[in-house]
Write an enzyme that holds these catalytic residues in place. Structure first.
Site, PDB file in Angstrom:
ATOM      1  N   GLN A 105       0.850  -1.205   0.000  1.00 55.77           N
ATOM      2  CA  GLN A 105       0.000   0.000   0.000  1.00 55.77           C
ATOM      3  C   GLN A 105       0.881   1.249   0.000  1.00 55.77           C
ATOM      4  O   GLN A 105       2.095   1.132   0.179  1.00 55.77           O
ATOM      5  CB  GLN A 105      -0.912  -0.012   1.246  1.00 55.77           C
ATOM      6  CG  GLN A 105      -2.350  -0.350   0.913  1.00 55.77           C
ATOM      7  CD  GLN A 105      -3.312  -0.096   2.065  1.00 55.77           C
ATOM      8  OE1 GLN A 105      -2.904  -0.042   3.228  1.00 55.77           O
ATOM      9  NE2 GLN A 105      -4.588   0.036   1.748  1.00 55.77           N
ATOM     10  N   ASP A 167      -8.949   2.165  -4.149  1.00 56.82           N
ATOM     11  CA  ASP A 167      -9.314   0.876  -4.731  1.00 56.82           C
ATOM     12  C   ASP A 167      -9.997   0.909  -6.100  1.00 56.82           C
ATOM     13  O   ASP A 167      -9.585   0.218  -7.008  1.00 56.82           O
ATOM     14  CB  ASP A 167     -10.227   0.109  -3.759  1.00 56.82           C
ATOM     15  CG  ASP A 167      -9.574  -0.126  -2.416  1.00 56.82           C
ATOM     16  OD1 ASP A 167      -8.530   0.504  -2.130  1.00 56.82           O
ATOM     17  OD2 ASP A 167     -10.087  -0.945  -1.628  1.00 56.82           O
ATOM     18  N   GLU A 396     -15.976   7.145   6.967  1.00 50.81           N
ATOM     19  CA  GLU A 396     -14.877   6.662   6.121  1.00 50.81           C
ATOM     20  C   GLU A 396     -14.595   7.694   5.008  1.00 50.81           C
ATOM     21  O   GLU A 396     -13.467   8.020   4.726  1.00 50.81           O
ATOM     22  CB  GLU A 396     -15.252   5.308   5.514  1.00 50.81           C
ATOM     23  CG  GLU A 396     -14.124   4.655   4.743  1.00 50.81           C
ATOM     24  CD  GLU A 396     -14.503   3.271   4.220  1.00 50.81           C
ATOM     25  OE1 GLU A 396     -15.682   2.884   4.325  1.00 50.81           O
ATOM     26  OE2 GLU A 396     -13.605   2.577   3.710  1.00 50.81           O
TER      27      GLU A 396
END
Ligand code: GLC
Length: 432
Positions: A105, A167, A396
């Site tokens: 990541q 993503d 989020e």
């Protein structure tokens, strides 16, 4: 915002960090993400540092305890079993002592470690813990500039969209067409049981994520092979800029700690990376774009990945152009910074990384803007971020048009970024 108000927000944020604390690591949020995630942890460590330095270092130490022998730091560490997440360790099958995923990541660790050390109250203890991490972070950087840059171009490729941390960004749509989506083992997604399916990646995207995973597993997770056998190889300006900044920060930290060879190696990496980054500039868009390494062409997708280079020491003319670009985006939505340009028909205000605003990205961009002397734009981002929290809680991510909170709630890194913003990141410009 008055003092009392700030104190209340800070205490709510700290409470979320404690709630999601599993002792030696934090989970991003209960339910949706029940393990340790790589860049979540490093950014969360910054939040911990404001009230518990020991805990801040431990967050990163735990992550790096699971570094692979080849230097890669995995994107997930599956510390304990949890049925609520897919794909779990039985799908990855990476054969690590504690199961981990097999991809990485965005490497924010060098950036975070330097910042935590700079602010530490107990310098001797901090130097001891930083020194151990510096060696490991250096190995991670070396891994990235070899395994993911086999032709030594100074730019690293991601081999799976999840490596970008963004993503389902629009950036991956085109290169993703080359990734097959048939023949994968049947599976049951768990993310859509925790969050609104209309906000999550589509089924076809998920099939391709899994195709790549199975393909890499078939190659034994051998990083000497994976870059070249992957049909998906994309140079993300966001990932690269984060790496360049982390190299520069690691160099400064290593120098302070008397680790000269590591300092030199990382300074050289940062310099080479900065020069190479120019390759990703698009005059037409006034920002950086992703490069498809298999076709060697820029990908026509104006996403926030192309604004993150503010975090690296890019030329002033580029930084100014990105500042204007953020102002233009600000005129198109109520809250900044949208993860994709609302003027593009592919923008989707609620779908994960295809439009929504994310506080961690706001933080990284605001940091770069302050360093480039664009305090006013940085302050607008900081104000937008705190307003989102006040209206919608510690979500989020957020719809940049309405401010509606989306995805998981009581989110760890969102809370950590609030602490950072409250503690003065992207400070208001000094009165004239
Ligand atoms: C999602 C995000 C990724 C993050 C993870 C845990 O997969 O796209 O960036 O690290 O959730 O929060």
């Amino acid at each position: 915002m008055n003092r009392e108000h700030r104190a209340r927000l800070a205490s709510q944020a700290a409470q979320i960090l404690r709630e999601n604390d599993r002792g030696a690591y934090t989970v991003p949020t209960k339910g949706l993400y029940p393990f340790q995630w790589n860049w979540d942890s490093c950014l969360t460590a910054l939040g911990f540092a404001s009230f518990d330095e020991d805990r801040a270092w431990r967050e990163m130490e735990t992550l790096f305890a699971h570094q692979w022998p080849d230097g890669m730091v995995p994107h997930i560490v599956f510390h304990q079993e949890d049925e609520g997440y897919f794909p779990g360790p039985e799908v990855w099958q990476t054969e690590r002592p504690v199961p981990t995923s097999g991809i990485t990541q965005p490497p924010v660790a060098g950036f975070a470690a330097r910042r935590i050390h700079e602010r530490s109250a107990d310098k001797a203890e901090s130097a001891r813990r930083a020194a151990a991490l510096v060696k490991k972070i250096d190995r991670w950087h070396a891994f990235l500039y070899t395994a993911r840059d086999p032709r030594r171009e100074g730019l690293v490729a991601i081999i799976h969209p999840w490596e970008s941390g963004r993503d389902n960004a629009v950036d991956w749509d085109e290169p993703f067409r080359r990734v097959p989506h048939e023949g994968i083992a049947p599976y049951r997604r768990r993310d859509v049981e925790h969050a609104d399916p209309a906000h999550r990646p589509t089924k076809e995207q998920y099939d391709r994520y899994l195709w790549l995973l199975e393909h890499f597993r078939h190659h034994g997770w051998d990083n000497e092979l994976l870059h070249d056998v992957s049909p998906f190889r994309v140079v993300d300006p966001g990932f690269n800029a984060i790496l360049i900044r982390s190299c520069a920060d690691l160099a400064a930290l290593a120098e302070e700690l008397g680790m000269d060879a590591i300092a030199r190696a990382n300074r050289a990496r940062a310099e080479k990376g900065l020069k190479a980054l120019e390759r990703l500039w698009s005059e037409a868009h006034g920002q950086y774009l992703c490069l498809d390494r298999t076709t060697d062409a820029l990908i026509d997708s104006p996403s926030v990945g192309g604004l993150i280079p503010l975090l690296a020491a890019i030329p002033e003319v580029r930084a100014r152009a990105l500042g204007s670009r953020i102002e233009a985006l600000g005129a198109r939505c109520r809250f900044v910074v949208p993860s994709h340009d609302p003027a593009d028909p592919r923008f989707d205000a609620k779908r994960y990384w295809r439009g929504p605003a994310w506080l961690i990205v706001n933080y990284l961009i605001a940091d770069g803007l302050v360093a480039a002397g664009m305090d006013r734009v940085a302050e607008a981002i900081r104000a937008s971020s705190l307003e989102l929290i006040e209206k919608g809680g510690f979500a989020e991510y957020y719809d940049p048009m309405t401010g509606e909170p989306c995805g998981g709630n009581r989110f760890t890194w969102t809370a950590a970024m609030v602490l950072e913003f409250l503690n003065g990141a992207a400070r208001q410009p000094a009165p004239a």
